[in-house]
Design a protein around this motif. Sequence first.
Motif, mmCIF file in Angstrom:
data_model
loop_
_atom_site.group_PDB
_atom_site.id
_atom_site.type_symbol
_atom_site.label_atom_id
_atom_site.label_comp_id
_atom_site.label_asym_id
_atom_site.label_seq_id
_atom_site.Cartn_x
_atom_site.Cartn_y
_atom_site.Cartn_z
ATOM 1 N N LEU A 134 4.465 -22.754 -73.434
ATOM 2 C CA LEU A 134 4.090 -23.377 -72.150
ATOM 3 C C LEU A 134 2.630 -23.859 -72.184
ATOM 4 O O LEU A 134 2.319 -24.943 -71.671
ATOM 5 C CB LEU A 134 4.296 -22.397 -70.995
ATOM 6 C CG LEU A 134 3.948 -22.957 -69.614
ATOM 7 C CD1 LEU A 134 4.804 -24.167 -69.267
ATOM 8 C CD2 LEU A 134 4.108 -21.903 -68.524
ATOM 9 N N THR A 135 1.767 -23.073 -72.785
ATOM 10 C CA THR A 135 0.362 -23.486 -72.890
ATOM 11 C C THR A 135 0.272 -24.815 -73.634
ATOM 12 O O THR A 135 -0.446 -25.736 -73.226
ATOM 13 C CB THR A 135 -0.453 -22.394 -73.631
ATOM 14 O OG1 THR A 135 -0.244 -21.155 -72.946
ATOM 15 C CG2 THR A 135 -1.932 -22.707 -73.645
ATOM 16 N N ASN A 136 1.046 -24.910 -74.694
ATOM 17 C CA ASN A 136 1.105 -26.147 -75.471
ATOM 18 C C ASN A 136 1.627 -27.311 -74.611
ATOM 19 O O ASN A 136 1.125 -28.430 -74.697
ATOM 20 C CB ASN A 136 2.023 -25.885 -76.674
ATOM 21 C CG ASN A 136 2.062 -27.039 -77.629
ATOM 22 O OD1 ASN A 136 2.768 -28.003 -77.386
ATOM 23 N ND2 ASN A 136 1.309 -26.946 -78.711
ATOM 24 N N LEU A 137 2.615 -27.038 -73.776
ATOM 25 C CA LEU A 137 3.183 -28.092 -72.919
ATOM 26 C C LEU A 137 2.155 -28.607 -71.909
ATOM 27 O O LEU A 137 2.097 -29.804 -71.616
ATOM 28 C CB LEU A 137 4.422 -27.568 -72.176
ATOM 29 C CG LEU A 137 5.651 -27.288 -73.041
ATOM 30 C CD1 LEU A 137 6.713 -26.541 -72.248
ATOM 31 C CD2 LEU A 137 6.224 -28.584 -73.579
ATOM 32 N N PHE A 138 1.339 -27.697 -71.378
ATOM 33 C CA PHE A 138 0.268 -28.123 -70.466
ATOM 34 C C PHE A 138 -0.788 -28.921 -71.244
ATOM 35 O O PHE A 138 -1.239 -29.968 -70.803
ATOM 36 C CB PHE A 138 -0.400 -26.906 -69.816
ATOM 37 C CG PHE A 138 0.267 -26.455 -68.539
ATOM 38 C CD1 PHE A 138 0.195 -27.222 -67.383
ATOM 39 C CD2 PHE A 138 0.954 -25.253 -68.481
ATOM 40 C CE1 PHE A 138 0.803 -26.804 -66.196
ATOM 41 C CE2 PHE A 138 1.563 -24.825 -67.305
ATOM 42 C CZ PHE A 138 1.485 -25.601 -66.160
ATOM 43 N N ALA A 139 -1.152 -28.408 -72.415
ATOM 44 C CA ALA A 139 -2.231 -29.030 -73.192
ATOM 45 C C ALA A 139 -1.869 -30.439 -73.634
ATOM 46 O O ALA A 139 -2.745 -31.289 -73.792
ATOM 47 C CB ALA A 139 -2.556 -28.165 -74.407
ATOM 48 N N THR A 140 -0.575 -30.708 -73.836
ATOM 49 C CA THR A 140 -0.158 -32.025 -74.325
ATOM 50 C C THR A 140 0.366 -32.918 -73.188
ATOM 51 O O THR A 140 1.041 -33.920 -73.449
ATOM 52 C CB THR A 140 0.932 -31.876 -75.402
ATOM 53 O OG1 THR A 140 1.981 -31.042 -74.877
ATOM 54 C CG2 THR A 140 0.388 -31.248 -76.668
ATOM 55 N N ASN A 141 0.084 -32.534 -71.954
ATOM 56 C CA ASN A 141 0.462 -33.343 -70.776
ATOM 57 C C ASN A 141 1.962 -33.526 -70.589
ATOM 58 O O ASN A 141 2.392 -34.476 -69.947
ATOM 59 C CB ASN A 141 -0.186 -34.739 -70.844
ATOM 60 C CG ASN A 141 -1.683 -34.664 -70.706
ATOM 61 O OD1 ASN A 141 -2.188 -33.927 -69.861
ATOM 62 N ND2 ASN A 141 -2.389 -35.382 -71.549
#
Lengths: 287, 358
Positions: free
Chosen positions: B226-233
């Motif tokens: 999920l952190t990755n999903l936020f970081a990549t918009n």
Amino acid sequence: MPDSRQILALPVVLLLLVGAILPLTILVVISFWSVDFDAFELVPGFGLASWREILGNPTYPYLIGKAVLTGGVTTSLTALAGYPLALSLLRLPKRWKSVALVVLLTPLYTGEIVRIYAWRLVLGTDGLVNSLLMGLHLVDAPLKFLLFSPFTTALALFYDELPFMTLALWIALERLDMRLVEAARDLGARPLPAFIRVTLPLTSTGLCAGALAVFALSAGDMQTPNFLGGPSGATALASIDNFFGTAFDWPTASALALTLLLTLIVAAALLAAGILRLGGRPARVAR
Amino acid sequence: MSALLTRRQTLASIVGGVAAGALSLDRAKAAVSELVWATWDSNAHPEYVDPFKKETGTAIKLSFLSSEDAQFAALKTGAAKDWDVVNPGLNGTWRYIDAKVLQPLDLTKIPNRQYMYAPFKDTDKVVGKDGKTYAIPYLWGLNPIVYRKDKYSEEPTYATLFDSKYKGQLAMRDYALESIAVAGLFIGVPRDHVFTMSDAELAEAKKALIAQKPLLRTYWQTIGDLTNLFATNEVTCAFSWRVPFDALRDKLPMGMAKPKAGIFGWSDCFAIPATLSDDKVAAAHAFGNYLLGADYASAIAEIGNYATSSNIIRDKLTHEKQEAIFVDDLSVMNSFMWPVAPPNYSAWLKIWNEVKAA
């Protein structure tokens, strides 16, 4: 009296018995048991509740059908791409073949999760493909379907399994007497009919080996659909994982696992039989 | 004389006895050179537990858990014989108690209980049908909605996660318990009833989740995911843990919403396996007391941004730190919901499978 080769096979047979048949037998037995959810105990007995749930609830036949479809589509796509690739590798000079082999297998040296996150970087909203398309003014907004869709799952599985198919076809092609193909061409066959009537039947065992490997690996993949399929990423395996781990509902998990296994075995057997039938035709052509 | 001798002898025997007893106690104490604590890696950095060794001489050996289910299964099947202290989640403690894999705690040996916040001290989730206490909540946190402040004019609520205006930007956790409960809160089920929804309410929640599916970018699998999903918009709002907020707040305008309809809390408990040998029980209780004490609370607040269930150091923390670990405004505890695996959890799982396959 068994000969020495048969004796050598004994440890493997024993390993198969202990490692595969025994757990499967346990699954069969547990699938008829129930669970006392108050005490978190499996209750031995003979009940059909789990089987009724798996066979009666359309969710599970759908998920199992989806696994078969995923396996079938990936197998077909890798076979279509694998033949041209293997034929190209066949024509490489000998010294380049080992390099090609290493390159072909390179994606497999990285872990599945690494590949999954690499796909996200390539296909994501701000990813390589969308940036390129937008940079070239070919699209006004990022193409969202590239990531988290059935397309993504199919693409990633195709990429993951292509080496297995190509390798099997390459080995089969190396053993093919190319003079037969040349003879067909000399007798007026165009490239495609020569491929369909000579190359394909004579490499059907390689195609069968590759197809079985690709089918099993793609139909049984859970991570790729989970991490790349988005809301469409549901799999029968994830349901089995949930039932075993989270819900402690081992009977339902066992019934689902066995149904999935049996279906995949039947589908794989039909697939293999269909491919091997191709091998019957070239003999007549060759004669 | 003989009477005196007798008295002396008696006195000597008593002194000798007491000394022998004390020596044997010392030996027993010395025998517990190590306790094995099965817990999450984030709960047990060496800095958090080193003071316990200095204080008691007992070293804490860590055995990291991979999942709550694996912990339960290991205790249930007897595969966890080397664990001396375990870490059930508050929401699932009942199943450990029902399965008889824990032993009752001697609360007199855990004096730091007096500092516990009332919602943790008074919870009946750790009390067995026999009235005995089998676990003590020691660490807690919240599972908020994490969102991008630049994309939302108002603080999101659970309704935001079902709003078609945000199609393609939302994410839910791929986890039946929390996702179905969120849907329950969205359709108006009160928070104290959401984990015991009726069949009709579950059917409504299922409908809401199926309607939500086309709005979702994806279901997140791990908090790193999920952190990755936020970081990549890819995602701008999700039912989450606090990790993406902490990880990305310096790079992106991240926000954390605590919906009034109910805030999902999590809490880890201290418990002792039923099979623990008698010579280790006292040391295990001492460790439970340590987890509610000042040393552990200070270290984990400072390094891990987590709060213990004890108020022992709260007033010594800066306001920023209190805010970071959710103890600045204690009224937040009035909206707590503790996810509880429902008795018909398998039915919930089946609904979740149906939602995912729809």
